[in-house]
Design a protein around this motif. Structure first.
Motif, PDB file in Angstrom:
ATOM      1  N   THR A 226       8.333 -85.846  23.599  1.00  0.00           N
ATOM      2  CA  THR A 226       8.021 -85.944  22.174  1.00  0.00           C
ATOM      3  C   THR A 226       7.179 -84.792  21.654  1.00  0.00           C
ATOM      4  N   ASP A 227       6.531 -84.046  22.532  1.00  0.00           N
ATOM      5  CA  ASP A 227       5.670 -82.950  22.099  1.00  0.00           C
ATOM      6  C   ASP A 227       6.481 -81.672  21.864  1.00  0.00           C
ATOM      7  N   GLU A 449      17.873-103.871  17.542  1.00  0.00           N
ATOM      8  CA  GLU A 449      16.708-103.135  17.062  1.00  0.00           C
ATOM      9  C   GLU A 449      17.017-101.644  17.024  1.00  0.00           C
ATOM     10  N   LYS A 450      16.550-101.009  15.958  1.00  0.00           N
ATOM     11  CA  LYS A 450      16.781 -99.582  15.813  1.00  0.00           C
ATOM     12  C   LYS A 450      15.924 -98.804  16.798  1.00  0.00           C
ATOM     13  N   THR A 451      16.501 -97.748  17.347  1.00  0.00           N
ATOM     14  CA  THR A 451      15.775 -96.900  18.288  1.00  0.00           C
ATOM     15  C   THR A 451      14.545 -96.301  17.624  1.00  0.00           C
ATOM     16  N   LYS A 452      13.409 -96.367  18.316  1.00  0.00           N
ATOM     17  CA  LYS A 452      12.175 -95.801  17.786  1.00  0.00           C
ATOM     18  C   LYS A 452      11.760 -94.608  18.638  1.00  0.00           C
ATOM     19  N   ASN A 453      11.559 -93.469  17.990  1.00  0.00           N
ATOM     20  CA  ASN A 453      11.099 -92.275  18.678  1.00  0.00           C
ATOM     21  C   ASN A 453       9.803 -91.798  18.037  1.00  0.00           C
ATOM     22  N   SER A 454       8.931 -91.217  18.828  1.00  0.00           N
ATOM     23  CA  SER A 454       7.573 -90.933  18.363  1.00  0.00           C
ATOM     24  C   SER A 454       7.289 -89.452  18.178  1.00  0.00           C
ATOM     25  N   SER A 455       8.328 -88.621  18.081  1.00  0.00           N
ATOM     26  CA  SER A 455       8.106 -87.208  17.847  1.00  0.00           C
ATOM     27  C   SER A 455       7.552 -87.006  16.436  1.00  0.00           C
ATOM     28  N   ASN A 456       6.750 -85.957  16.258  1.00  0.00           N
ATOM     29  CA  ASN A 456       6.244 -85.645  14.916  1.00  0.00           C
ATOM     30  C   ASN A 456       7.245 -84.806  14.124  1.00  0.00           C
ATOM     31  N   SER A 457       8.448 -84.634  14.671  1.00  0.00           N
ATOM     32  CA  SER A 457       9.505 -83.871  14.019  1.00  0.00           C
ATOM     33  C   SER A 457      10.593 -84.818  13.518  1.00  0.00           C
ATOM     34  N   LEU A 459      13.501 -84.084  12.392  1.00  0.00           N
ATOM     35  CA  LEU A 459      14.793 -83.661  12.932  1.00  0.00           C
ATOM     36  C   LEU A 459      14.973 -84.160  14.353  1.00  0.00           C
ATOM     37  N   LYS A 460      13.964 -83.951  15.197  1.00  0.00           N
ATOM     38  CA  LYS A 460      14.121 -84.344  16.600  1.00  0.00           C
ATOM     39  C   LYS A 460      14.145 -85.860  16.768  1.00  0.00           C
ATOM     40  N   ASN A 461      13.474 -86.592  15.896  1.00  0.00           N
ATOM     41  CA  ASN A 461      13.598 -88.050  15.927  1.00  0.00           C
ATOM     42  C   ASN A 461      15.036 -88.476  15.643  1.00  0.00           C
ATOM     43  N   GLN A 462      15.659 -87.834  14.657  1.00  0.00           N
ATOM     44  CA  GLN A 462      17.043 -88.180  14.349  1.00  0.00           C
ATOM     45  C   GLN A 462      17.986 -87.745  15.459  1.00  0.00           C
ATOM     46  N   LEU A 463      17.744 -86.569  16.028  1.00  0.00           N
ATOM     47  CA  LEU A 463      18.578 -86.109  17.137  1.00  0.00           C
ATOM     48  C   LEU A 463      18.483 -87.053  18.327  1.00  0.00           C
ATOM     49  N   GLN A 464      17.271 -87.495  18.643  1.00  0.00           N
ATOM     50  CA  GLN A 464      17.103 -88.413  19.772  1.00  0.00           C
ATOM     51  C   GLN A 464      17.770 -89.744  19.498  1.00  0.00           C
ATOM     52  N   GLU A 465      17.657 -90.222  18.275  1.00  0.00           N
ATOM     53  CA  GLU A 465      18.337 -91.478  17.932  1.00  0.00           C
ATOM     54  C   GLU A 465      19.844 -91.326  18.103  1.00  0.00           C
ATOM     55  N   PHE A 501      14.050 -79.647  27.727  1.00  0.00           N
ATOM     56  CA  PHE A 501      13.567 -78.391  27.148  1.00  0.00           C
ATOM     57  C   PHE A 501      13.842 -78.327  25.646  1.00  0.00           C
ATOM     58  N   CYS A 502      15.064 -78.650  25.250  1.00  0.00           N
ATOM     59  CA  CYS A 502      15.443 -78.508  23.838  1.00  0.00           C
ATOM     60  C   CYS A 502      14.676 -79.467  22.934  1.00  0.00           C
ATOM     61  N   TYR A 503      14.331 -80.641  23.443  1.00  0.00           N
ATOM     62  CA  TYR A 503      13.601 -81.595  22.612  1.00  0.00           C
ATOM     63  C   TYR A 503      12.111 -81.263  22.510  1.00  0.00           C
ATOM     64  N   THR A 504      11.697 -80.163  23.145  1.00  0.00           N
ATOM     65  CA  THR A 504      10.316 -79.701  22.963  1.00  0.00           C
ATOM     66  C   THR A 504      10.251 -78.456  22.079  1.00  0.00           C
ATOM     67  N   LEU A 505      11.402 -77.985  21.595  1.00  0.00           N
ATOM     68  CA  LEU A 505      11.441 -76.753  20.805  1.00  0.00           C
ATOM     69  C   LEU A 505      11.186 -77.029  19.326  1.00  0.00           C
ATOM     70  N   PRO A 506      10.640 -76.068  18.605  1.00  0.00           N
ATOM     71  CA  PRO A 506      10.498 -76.214  17.154  1.00  0.00           C
ATOM     72  C   PRO A 506      11.857 -76.413  16.500  1.00  0.00           C
ATOM     73  N   ALA A 507      11.886 -77.183  15.418  1.00  0.00           N
ATOM     74  CA  ALA A 507      13.140 -77.484  14.724  1.00  0.00           C
ATOM     75  C   ALA A 507      13.857 -76.215  14.273  1.00  0.00           C
ATOM     76  N   GLU A 508      13.080 -75.188  13.921  1.00  0.00           N
ATOM     77  CA  GLU A 508      13.659 -73.944  13.420  1.00  0.00           C
ATOM     78  C   GLU A 508      14.463 -73.194  14.484  1.00  0.00           C
ATOM     79  N   TYR A 509      14.274 -73.551  15.763  1.00  0.00           N
ATOM     80  CA  TYR A 509      15.061 -72.922  16.825  1.00  0.00           C
ATOM     81  C   TYR A 509      16.433 -73.588  16.961  1.00  0.00           C
TER      82      TYR A 509
END
Length: 609
Positions: A226-227, A449-457, A459-465, A501-509
């Protein structure tokens, strides 16, 4: 790649030998090379296996594979088995085969349930401790391989395909109307714990199952990161390519021929471009070719084959009179419906590719990892830019996305993805006009139940879902259809190192320059053919099934409005007929009817018979 089956009688009654053998025979298509069932604990436990030989083709690698302590049945591949084997040798283990199955069983002996954290691969397996009678079961991190099971206080039955459970215990052939109703409305299917059979469930991705002293427990062992790490784009690009190339290289390990499915897009083109960096021999590619369809991708694929010296195999797809017959066969292997008509061309690709290869590399998973579906993910990306106060980049990307795609469609899909269930139901009833089709057993449904993700991004929350829902559904049909032909599908973009690795990258990448999968495009720039690198569009798998449905309304009505179909008490016949006659050609209405046809063919295949 194989099929597994097992029965565990908690009441110590003997497992039926005849029904166990018949259950394994039912999945012969998954493992045509060898089948066997072994019985343990005074025949209260059975482990069965159907083998498709990929690594170590010798008989000593057959399953169930046993040591003095354990017996294992395993479906999948541990791609880094060579590296793990060397580590285990250092720890004092010796090996009698060259298989990844033997590596798995020794890895469990050494690391116990932590062994799955060492594995880079796809799997569903069960290990029996002969002394205690306890079982350890596991499904891979992302759900590439299936693990279905039925459990009550008397017995546990598990398998790669549900048809084996039904063969062993026909009384379990009971429809799960809630799961069917979810599918009809929103295409929800292989990504949830429920199957289309009441009481039969899926072990979810990234979970282990423990059977200890007659008690069954399920525990999650994998979570997405998530970081967000602090890394320059250039360094991230280098690291991405390093992991990706190694993921492809690992998945080329095989004792049988390997090929690649090739569309005209970035994902599969990146795979074959990577292959060509270390493998110069003959390599077959397979492409669905729709000669009369404007969105056909074969011209692009042909250019890629020529640029990389690949042996192209165009597979011509025509929707003829046998379309529904083939669909019925597909549903037999899916054991459910599927939301996308693209299953038909993929079926043909798998069918024809087996004439030349036994293993296929495929690009599944890239979109959900890297923001490939811009129309779906662009809204979250733009929201994130605003939330960070990146107004300049927001305006730049807004303009580029509108140029390459369409901001209106991006906004529509963003809203649709975030609407409450009640609002989505209202839209189906009053705007799209198909909610009233559903009646009787599926008039109401309970949503998971809807998938819950705790990233502060965002975009990445939606990608993980998406990775945990839509992608798992796609993996479900990818496994079922490939294994219908005894074909192994391998997915480099599902390498857990690349995902982490990809889920730790900035959304702009991930999204940049008005394009999705930005880091993949830039990392592979020097290897990709120019026509692929410069193309920003994402077409998806084309499928002109809407034309077939529009031209065959009477055929559809003969299926969906038959007396047998009406007696199922699932659809409102009056509303359904009106929809076919007047609404099917609007708002992708043919997809709604496609789902209804899938349901009727499923009942015909599994319940009527």
């Amino acid at each position: 790649m194989c099929g597994i089956f097992g029965v565990y009688n908690f009441d110590r009654q003997k497992v039926s030998r005849d029904r166990s053998l018949a259950a394994v025979k039912k999945i012969n298509h998954r493992g045509p090379d060898f089948q066997k069932v072994v019985f343990y604990n005074d025949e209260a436990i059975a482990l069965g296996h159907a083998r498709l030989s990929i690594i170590d083709l010798s008989d000593v690698a057959n399953q169930p594979m046993e040591t003095d302590k354990y017996s294992v049945v395993f479906n999948g591949e541990i791609y880094n088995y060579i590296e793990i084997r060397e580590e285990l040798k250092t720890a004092g283990y010796s090996f009698t085969t060259n298989s990844d199955t033997e590596v798995l069983i020794h890895a469990y002996d050494y690391w116990k349930d932590k062994c799955v954290e060492k594995f880079n691969g796809m799997w569903a397996f069960t290990i029996l401790c002969k002394k205690t009678g306890n079982l350890f079961c596991s499904r891979d991190r992302f759900g590439v391989k299936p693990f279905n099971y039925y459990y009550d206080k008397k017995k546990l039955i598990f398998c790669s395909e549900i048809k084996s459970i039904l063969e062993y215990d026909p009384a379990l052939k009971v429809p799960n109307y809630n799961s069917i109703g979810l599918f009809c409305r929103e295409g929800i299917c292989g990504e949830i714990e429920e199957t289309w059979f009441e009481g039969i469930k899926r072990l979810m991705p990234g979970h282990n199952m423990y059977i200890v002293d007659g008690d069954v427990k399920i525990k999650k062992y994998y979570d997405f990161p998530t970081d967000t790490i602090d890394i320059s784009f250039n360094d991230a690009k280098i690291k991405f390519k390093e992991i990706f190339d190694d993921a492809v290289k690992l998945r080329m390990r095989s004792d049988v021929p390997v090929g690649t499915t090739l569309s005209g897009g970035l994902d599969s083109s990146s795979i074959v471009s990577s292959v060509r960096t270390f493998f110069k021999g003959e390599h077959d590619t397979f492409t669905a070719h729709f000669p009369d369809f404007k969105d056909d991708e074969y011209a692009n694929a042909k250019k890629t084959n020529e640029a990389l010296d690949l042996t192209g195999n165009p597979i011509i797809i025509k929707y003829g009179e046998n379309y529904l017959e083939v669909l019925e066969e597909i549903i037999y292997h899916l054991e459910s419906g599927h939301l996308s008509p693209s299953i038909f061309p993929l079926w043909r690709v798998y069918e024809q590719s087996t004439k030349k290869v036994t293993v296929l590399l495929e690009g599944q998973g890239a979109d959900e990892l890297l923001g490939g579906y811009i129309a779906s993910f662009g809204g979250s990306f733009l929201k994130e830019q605003l939330g960070k106060g990146n107004i300049k980049n927001f305006l730049k990307q807004f303009s580029l996305l509108n140029k390459n795609y369409n901001i209106k469609s991006i906004a529509t899909l963003y809203l649709r993805a975030n609407l409450p269930i009640a609002v989505r139901t209202f839209i189906r009833r009053n705007v799209l006009k198909y909610e009233n089709i559903f009646d009787g057993h599926i008039k109401t449904v309970s949503y998971p139940e809807k998938t819950k993700n705790s990233s502060n991004s965002p975009l990445k929350n939606q990608l993980q879902e998406s990775h945990q829902t839509t992608l798992v559904n796609l993996l479900h049909y990818g496994d079922a259809l490939s294994m219908a032909f005894g074909l192994e599908s391998r997915l480099p973009f599902m390498d857990y190192r690349l995902v982490n690795f990809c889920y730790t990258l900035p959304a702009e990448y991930l999204i940049n320059d008005g394009k999705g999968k930005y880091i993949l495009r830039e990392a592979m720039k020097d290897d990709l053919p120019k026509h692929i690198y410069e193309d920003a569009k994402k077409l998806g798998f084309p499928s002109p099934v809407d034309k077939f449905f529009r031209e065959n309304k009477e055929l559809l009505k003969s299926i969906l409005l038959s007396e047998k179909s009406k007696a199922r008490n699932i659809f409102n016949s009056t509303e359904l007929e009106y929809f076919i006659n007047n609404r099917m050609d609007k708002n992708s209405g043919e997809r709604v009817i496609f789902r209804a046809v899938c349901v009727e063919l499923w009942f015909k295949t599994f319940i009527d018979k």
